[in-house]
Write an enzyme that holds these catalytic residues in place. Sequence first.
Site, short mmCIF file in Angstrom:
data_model
loop_
_atom_site.label_atom_id
_atom_site.label_comp_id
_atom_site.label_asym_id
_atom_site.label_seq_id
_atom_site.Cartn_x
_atom_site.Cartn_y
_atom_site.Cartn_z
N TYR A 18 4.26 82.84 -4.78
CA TYR A 18 5.49 83.12 -4.05
C TYR A 18 5.85 81.85 -3.28
O TYR A 18 5.24 81.53 -2.28
CB TYR A 18 5.24 84.28 -3.09
N LYS B 129 7.36 82.10 -8.38
CA LYS B 129 8.65 82.61 -7.92
C LYS B 129 9.31 81.48 -7.15
O LYS B 129 8.90 81.15 -6.04
CB LYS B 129 8.46 83.84 -7.03
#
Length: 302
Positions: free
Chosen positions: A135, A163
Amino acid sequence: MATWSGVFPAVTTKLKQDGAIDLAATQASIDRLIGNGVSGVIVLPMLGENASMRMEEKETVIRAAREVVAGRVPLLSGLAEISTDAAAASARLFERFGAEGLMAFPSLGYKTDPRETAAWYKSLAAASGLPIMIYNNPIAYGVDVTPAILADLAGTPGIVAIKEETGDIRRITDLYNAHGDRFRIFCGVDDLILESMALGAIGWVSGMTNAWPRECVEIFNLCAAGRFADALGLYRLMTPAFHLDTHVKLVQYIKMAEHLVYGAPEWTRAPRLPLVGAEREMVISVISRTIADLAAREKRAA
């Protein structure tokens, strides 16, 4: 190696007004997402209020999600901890609870430098058998997993995806130039999905898909087929709502969208409070306009 691609909504955890988890509403929302064509689901992301959940609540959410997903799509869980030991312990527990992958935050309590960031993710990859999506949201968390850091992680097989949420669309090209297809690149910003896919992103971790899964899957599929001109009208229509995904109150905003679109509860857990006043009116106006515009679009297509 995980071959994730497609639309992976960051699922909101549905709550009752008193802050208790509304498990039935959470399961119903996941089933609705899968029924509308998403390719995976991520429970307990930041949107799922991960940091405000106790471990027993996280277990309940993951097990309930596994029950309703029933093998139809990959089930990932967000993982957000402060210490390396706590992150490793959570990874092992989440694997036992039924998660099939992790979307892993950097340390929530300390802004790691590049060497420490690489060590954090290597330790996490060694802690369980679950594949990991990094992330990367330096705007919110102050840690940027750069192409140089990923070079240090390229030899760690368990780290499979990133991501990408820097907000800098150039980063996708930089990632491909540095690493080719080694990492699966997911767009993590709703209002950059068309641009990201034009540059090669193969997945989308999306917030507003919670409210409009069919339309978001349509945008993704058109872009994946190279039909960017066909996707552009719908993308432009939805971009005002997509902008709500980039605000510090995106949890309240996206839950409000779900509430207005299909009746899901809007409640969040303190310190997040319900929207009030002019801010509430603004969010309702944006969402209501999107609902009306989508209805008009559907009528024209009929």
